[in-house]
Design a protein around this motif. Structure first.
Motif, PDB file in Angstrom:
ATOM      1  N   TYR A 210       1.713  12.730   7.717  1.00 41.93           N
ATOM      2  CA  TYR A 210       2.454  11.798   8.566  1.00 41.93           C
ATOM      3  C   TYR A 210       3.450  11.008   7.719  1.00 41.93           C
ATOM      4  O   TYR A 210       3.147  10.635   6.582  1.00 41.93           O
ATOM      5  CB  TYR A 210       1.503  10.830   9.274  1.00 41.93           C
ATOM      6  CG  TYR A 210       0.720  11.470  10.403  1.00 41.93           C
ATOM      7  CD1 TYR A 210       1.119  11.319  11.723  1.00 41.93           C
ATOM      8  CD2 TYR A 210      -0.402  12.249  10.129  1.00 41.93           C
ATOM      9  CE1 TYR A 210       0.413  11.906  12.761  1.00 41.93           C
ATOM     10  CE2 TYR A 210      -1.120  12.845  11.154  1.00 41.93           C
ATOM     11  CZ  TYR A 210      -0.709  12.674  12.469  1.00 41.93           C
ATOM     12  OH  TYR A 210      -1.404  13.262  13.488  1.00 41.93           O
ATOM     13  N   LEU A 211       4.616  10.732   8.297  1.00 40.30           N
ATOM     14  CA  LEU A 211       5.647  10.000   7.585  1.00 40.30           C
ATOM     15  C   LEU A 211       5.278   8.525   7.464  1.00 40.30           C
ATOM     16  O   LEU A 211       4.885   7.881   8.448  1.00 40.30           O
ATOM     17  CB  LEU A 211       6.989  10.128   8.307  1.00 40.30           C
ATOM     18  CG  LEU A 211       7.631  11.510   8.310  1.00 40.30           C
ATOM     19  CD1 LEU A 211       8.870  11.522   9.208  1.00 40.30           C
ATOM     20  CD2 LEU A 211       8.001  11.943   6.900  1.00 40.30           C
ATOM     21  N   ASP A 212       5.402   7.989   6.252  1.00 41.06           N
ATOM     22  CA  ASP A 212       5.204   6.573   5.991  1.00 41.06           C
ATOM     23  C   ASP A 212       6.564   5.925   5.749  1.00 41.06           C
ATOM     24  O   ASP A 212       7.561   6.594   5.493  1.00 41.06           O
ATOM     25  CB  ASP A 212       4.304   6.379   4.764  1.00 41.06           C
ATOM     26  CG  ASP A 212       3.001   7.158   4.877  1.00 41.06           C
ATOM     27  OD1 ASP A 212       2.276   6.929   5.848  1.00 41.06           O
ATOM     28  OD2 ASP A 212       2.741   8.010   4.005  1.00 41.06           O
ATOM     29  N   MET A 213       6.603   4.604   5.833  1.00 42.30           N
ATOM     30  CA  MET A 213       7.823   3.847   5.568  1.00 42.30           C
ATOM     31  C   MET A 213       7.719   3.233   4.181  1.00 42.30           C
ATOM     32  O   MET A 213       6.801   2.462   3.908  1.00 42.30           O
ATOM     33  CB  MET A 213       7.988   2.745   6.614  1.00 42.30           C
ATOM     34  CG  MET A 213       9.244   1.923   6.435  1.00 42.30           C
ATOM     35  SD  MET A 213      10.722   2.850   6.868  1.00 42.30           S
ATOM     36  CE  MET A 213      11.981   1.691   6.378  1.00 42.30           C
ATOM     37  N   VAL A 214       8.633   3.599   3.283  1.00 43.61           N
ATOM     38  CA  VAL A 214       8.633   3.029   1.940  1.00 43.61           C
ATOM     39  C   VAL A 214       9.928   2.250   1.743  1.00 43.61           C
ATOM     40  O   VAL A 214      10.981   2.615   2.264  1.00 43.61           O
ATOM     41  CB  VAL A 214       8.483   4.113   0.845  1.00 43.61           C
ATOM     42  CG1 VAL A 214       7.179   4.863   1.012  1.00 43.61           C
ATOM     43  CG2 VAL A 214       9.654   5.090   0.858  1.00 43.61           C
ATOM     44  N   SER A 215       9.823   1.156   1.004  1.00 45.26           N
ATOM     45  CA  SER A 215      11.002   0.405   0.625  1.00 45.26           C
ATOM     46  C   SER A 215      10.792  -0.118  -0.785  1.00 45.26           C
ATOM     47  O   SER A 215       9.656  -0.306  -1.233  1.00 45.26           O
ATOM     48  CB  SER A 215      11.272  -0.750   1.601  1.00 45.26           C
ATOM     49  OG  SER A 215      10.308  -1.772   1.464  1.00 45.26           O
ATOM     50  N   ALA A 216      11.886  -0.327  -1.495  1.00 41.64           N
ATOM     51  CA  ALA A 216      11.764  -0.713  -2.903  1.00 41.64           C
ATOM     52  C   ALA A 216      12.953  -1.546  -3.326  1.00 41.64           C
ATOM     53  O   ALA A 216      14.061  -1.406  -2.826  1.00 41.64           O
ATOM     54  CB  ALA A 216      11.646   0.525  -3.792  1.00 41.64           C
ATOM     55  N   GLU A 217      12.697  -2.412  -4.268  1.00 44.08           N
ATOM     56  CA  GLU A 217      13.719  -3.134  -5.005  1.00 44.08           C
ATOM     57  C   GLU A 217      13.147  -3.409  -6.389  1.00 44.08           C
ATOM     58  O   GLU A 217      13.233  -2.583  -7.272  1.00 44.08           O
ATOM     59  CB  GLU A 217      14.142  -4.408  -4.286  1.00 44.08           C
ATOM     60  CG  GLU A 217      15.380  -5.038  -4.898  1.00 44.08           C
ATOM     61  CD  GLU A 217      16.010  -6.069  -3.982  1.00 44.08           C
ATOM     62  OE1 GLU A 217      17.097  -6.564  -4.345  1.00 44.08           O
ATOM     63  OE2 GLU A 217      15.458  -6.402  -2.926  1.00 44.08           O
ATOM     64  N   SER A 218      12.493  -4.527  -6.577  1.00 40.50           N
ATOM     65  CA  SER A 218      11.787  -4.760  -7.836  1.00 40.50           C
ATOM     66  C   SER A 218      10.406  -4.127  -7.807  1.00 40.50           C
ATOM     67  O   SER A 218       9.862  -3.727  -8.844  1.00 40.50           O
ATOM     68  CB  SER A 218      11.672  -6.260  -8.109  1.00 40.50           C
ATOM     69  OG  SER A 218      11.027  -6.918  -7.026  1.00 40.50           O
ATOM     70  N   ASN A 219       9.804  -4.026  -6.620  1.00 43.36           N
ATOM     71  CA  ASN A 219       8.525  -3.349  -6.419  1.00 43.36           C
ATOM     72  C   ASN A 219       8.682  -2.286  -5.347  1.00 43.36           C
ATOM     73  O   ASN A 219       9.686  -2.254  -4.626  1.00 43.36           O
ATOM     74  CB  ASN A 219       7.435  -4.351  -6.006  1.00 43.36           C
ATOM     75  CG  ASN A 219       7.129  -5.365  -7.082  1.00 43.36           C
ATOM     76  OD1 ASN A 219       7.015  -5.016  -8.260  1.00 43.36           O
ATOM     77  ND2 ASN A 219       7.003  -6.632  -6.698  1.00 43.36           N
ATOM     78  N   LEU A 220       7.684  -1.426  -5.221  1.00 46.90           N
ATOM     79  CA  LEU A 220       7.645  -0.418  -4.172  1.00 46.90           C
ATOM     80  C   LEU A 220       6.650  -0.872  -3.104  1.00 46.90           C
ATOM     81  O   LEU A 220       5.493  -1.166  -3.413  1.00 46.90           O
ATOM     82  CB  LEU A 220       7.225   0.936  -4.736  1.00 46.90           C
ATOM     83  CG  LEU A 220       7.018   2.049  -3.698  1.00 46.90           C
ATOM     84  CD1 LEU A 220       8.352   2.446  -3.080  1.00 46.90           C
ATOM     85  CD2 LEU A 220       6.348   3.262  -4.332  1.00 46.90           C
ATOM     86  N   THR A 221       7.108  -0.942  -1.862  1.00 45.76           N
ATOM     87  CA  THR A 221       6.261  -1.344  -0.745  1.00 45.76           C
ATOM     88  C   THR A 221       6.081  -0.156   0.188  1.00 45.76           C
ATOM     89  O   THR A 221       7.055   0.490   0.572  1.00 45.76           O
ATOM     90  CB  THR A 221       6.898  -2.517   0.023  1.00 45.76           C
ATOM     91  OG1 THR A 221       7.133  -3.605  -0.881  1.00 45.76           O
ATOM     92  CG2 THR A 221       5.982  -2.985   1.140  1.00 45.76           C
ATOM     93  N   VAL A 222       4.830   0.139   0.549  1.00 44.97           N
ATOM     94  CA  VAL A 222       4.523   1.291   1.397  1.00 44.97           C
ATOM     95  C   VAL A 222       3.810   0.819   2.655  1.00 44.97           C
ATOM     96  O   VAL A 222       2.729   0.214   2.593  1.00 44.97           O
ATOM     97  CB  VAL A 222       3.644   2.319   0.664  1.00 44.97           C
ATOM     98  CG1 VAL A 222       3.377   3.523   1.570  1.00 44.97           C
ATOM     99  CG2 VAL A 222       4.297   2.767  -0.634  1.00 44.97           C
ATOM    100  N   PHE A 223       4.427   1.099   3.810  1.00 43.72           N
ATOM    101  CA  PHE A 223       3.801   0.866   5.110  1.00 43.72           C
ATOM    102  C   PHE A 223       3.241   2.208   5.584  1.00 43.72           C
ATOM    103  O   PHE A 223       3.983   3.108   5.955  1.00 43.72           O
ATOM    104  CB  PHE A 223       4.823   0.335   6.115  1.00 43.72           C
ATOM    105  CG  PHE A 223       5.413  -0.996   5.749  1.00 43.72           C
ATOM    106  CD1 PHE A 223       4.847  -2.175   6.217  1.00 43.72           C
ATOM    107  CD2 PHE A 223       6.536  -1.077   4.931  1.00 43.72           C
ATOM    108  CE1 PHE A 223       5.398  -3.416   5.897  1.00 43.72           C
ATOM    109  CE2 PHE A 223       7.083  -2.311   4.598  1.00 43.72           C
ATOM    110  CZ  PHE A 223       6.512  -3.477   5.073  1.00 43.72           C
ATOM    111  N   TYR A 224       1.919   2.333   5.580  1.00 42.60           N
ATOM    112  CA  TYR A 224       1.297   3.613   5.906  1.00 42.60           C
ATOM    113  C   TYR A 224       1.275   3.836   7.414  1.00 42.60           C
ATOM    114  O   TYR A 224       1.029   2.912   8.208  1.00 42.60           O
ATOM    115  CB  TYR A 224      -0.121   3.669   5.352  1.00 42.60           C
ATOM    116  CG  TYR A 224      -0.178   3.724   3.845  1.00 42.60           C
ATOM    117  CD1 TYR A 224       0.161   4.884   3.169  1.00 42.60           C
ATOM    118  CD2 TYR A 224      -0.553   2.605   3.111  1.00 42.60           C
ATOM    119  CE1 TYR A 224       0.117   4.938   1.780  1.00 42.60           C
ATOM    120  CE2 TYR A 224      -0.596   2.649   1.725  1.00 42.60           C
ATOM    121  CZ  TYR A 224      -0.249   3.818   1.062  1.00 42.60           C
ATOM    122  OH  TYR A 224      -0.276   3.863  -0.304  1.00 42.60           O
TER     123      TYR A 224
END
Length: 328
Positions: A210-224
Motif C-alpha cells: 500500500y502507498l504511504d505518504m512520505v515527506s522530508a526536509e531536515s527529517n523524514l516523516t512517514v504517514f503509513y
C-alpha cells in the motif's frame, strides 16, 4: 505517465521567460514551438504506443499537447480546450479507460478552477469542473500527487495546499488532503488533513503493498497507510543528519528523490541542493539512515546560449538519476 525531464544527473532549470524549445525543421530535426512551461509530462494520449507531451503553462497558453509521431518528432494537437493560467497539474488515467487524462487548477479573471479533462482516447477532451473558488482567499494547491491509495484499481489524488491567497508562495506549512476516486474520475475527500514538509511523495515505504505518504526536509516523516486508504495520524520520524550548508547557493533551491539506491528493497533518499550539493542517505531498514559518498557542490556558474549566468539567481532545479552504465 511521468513528469518529463530532459537530462540525467544534469539539472533542468526552467524560467518564466525562457523558451524551452525552438520552432525549426533544419536538417530533418524537429523542434517544438517556444513557450513558458509550468509542467511537462509524458503521457499516453492517443493510444498509439508512442509517448506524447502534455505541457501546462503559467501564461495564457494554458494547456499544450504534442502527439509523438516516432523518431523524435511531435505534432501539436489543436483540439485542446481553452484553459487559463495553470497553477498546478498532474496527468494520469482518471477514469480507468486506458488513456491519460489531465487534472489541473487554473486561474480565470474571477476565480480559480479545478477541472478534470477526460480524454476520449483520440485527444478530444471533455472538461468537468471539480470545484470553483471565488474571492480573495483561495486555497493554493502547491502540488498534486496521484496513486491508487486504497488499492481498488483506480487512481486517487492528494492535494498539497500551501495556505491562503492567490499565490500561496513562501509559506512553509503545507497541508495534505486525500481525495478518493469514485471510479469515474471524480474525487471525494477522505480522512483528515495532515502537515507535510518540503519534499513529498507517495511510496510504499514499509513494503506492505500500500502507498504511504512520505515527506522530508531536515527529517523524514512517514504517514503509513492503514491498508484502507487512511493515513496514520501519528507518523514515524527518521533523522537524516544532513550536513550544514557547505556550498554557495540558496538553501531553498533543492530537490529530493525517494528511491532504492542500493537495490536492497527499501527506500533511500537523494538530495540535490544548491547549498548542500548532492547528499545520499541509505536506509538501513531499521529506522536509521547512513550517509553514502561525499557531497559535491553544484557549479555556481553555467553557460546558456553562450552567456555566463550565476546559477544562484535561477529557479529551483529538477533532476533524475538513471543507470547510465547498466551496473544496477
Amino acid at each position: 505517465m511521468k513528469q518529463f525531464s530532459l537530462l540525467m544527473l544534469l539539472t533542468l532549470f526552467s524560467t518564466s521567460d525562457a523558451s524551452l524549445f525552438k520552432s525549426n525543421n533544419h536538417n530533418n530535426q524537429h523542434f517544438i514551438d517556444s513557450f513558458s512551461s509550468q509542467s511537462i509530462w509524458t503521457a499516453n494520449i492517443n493510444n498509439d504506443g508512442i509517448d506524447d507531451l502534455v505541457i501546462t503553462s503559467s501564461n495564457d497558453q494554458g494547456l499544450i499537447i504534442y502527439l509523438g509521431k516516432g523518431g523524435g518528432k511531435f505534432e501539436q494537437l489543436f483540439t485542446t480546450p481553452a484553459i487559463g493560467s495553470v497553477k498546478v497539474s498532474t496527468v494520469f488515467d482518471a477514469d480507468g479507460d486506458g488513456d491519460d487524462d489531465v487534472w489541473l487548477q487554473y486561474d480565470t479573471l474571477d476565480d480559480v478552477r479545478e477541472v478534470v479533462l477526460f480524454n476520449d482516447g483520440t485527444g478530444l477532451f471533455e472538461q468537468k469542473s471539480v470545484s470553483v473558488s471565488g474571492g480573495e482567499n483561495i486555497p493554493f494547491t502547491y502540488q498534486a500527487l496521484h496513486g491508487d491509495v486504497d488499492n481498488d484499481g483506480d487512481v486517487d489524488l492528494i492535494k498539497i495546499i500551501g495556505g491562503q491567497g492567490q499565490s500561496g508562495l513562501g509559506l512553509t506549512n503545507k497541508v495534505a488532503t486525500l481525495f478518493i476516486n469514485d471510479g469515474t474520475g471524480l474525487f471525494e475527500p477522505k480522512g483528515g488533513t495532515f502537515l507535510v514538509e518540503r519534499h513529498r511523495q507517495l511510496i510504499d515505504f514499509n513494503n506492505d503493498g500500500y502507498l504511504d505518504m512520505v515527506s522530508a526536509e531536515s527529517n523524514l516523516t512517514v504517514f503509513y497507510n492503514d491498508q484502507s486508504g487512511v493515513f496514520s495520524e501519528t507518523p514515524d520520524v527518521f533523522e537524516l543528519g544532513f550536513s550544514p550548508f557547505s556550498c554557495e547557493g540558496n538553501p531553498e533551491e533543492d530537490i529530493m528523490l525517494f528511491e532504492d539506491i542500493d537495490n536492497d528493497g527499501d527506500i533511500d533518499l537523494q538530495l540535490l541542493s544548491k547549498a548542500r550539493g548532492l547528499l545520499r542517505r541509505i536506509n538501513n531498514g531499521d529506522g536509521s539512515f547512513v550517509a553514502k559518498e561525499d557531497s559535491f557542490c553544484i557549479p555556481i556558474n553555467d553557460v546558456s546560449n553562450g552567456i555566463l549566468r550565476p546559477l544562484d539567481v535561477r529557479p529551483i532545479p529538477d533532476a533524475i538519476f538513471v543507470d547510465v552504465n547498466n551496473d544496477g
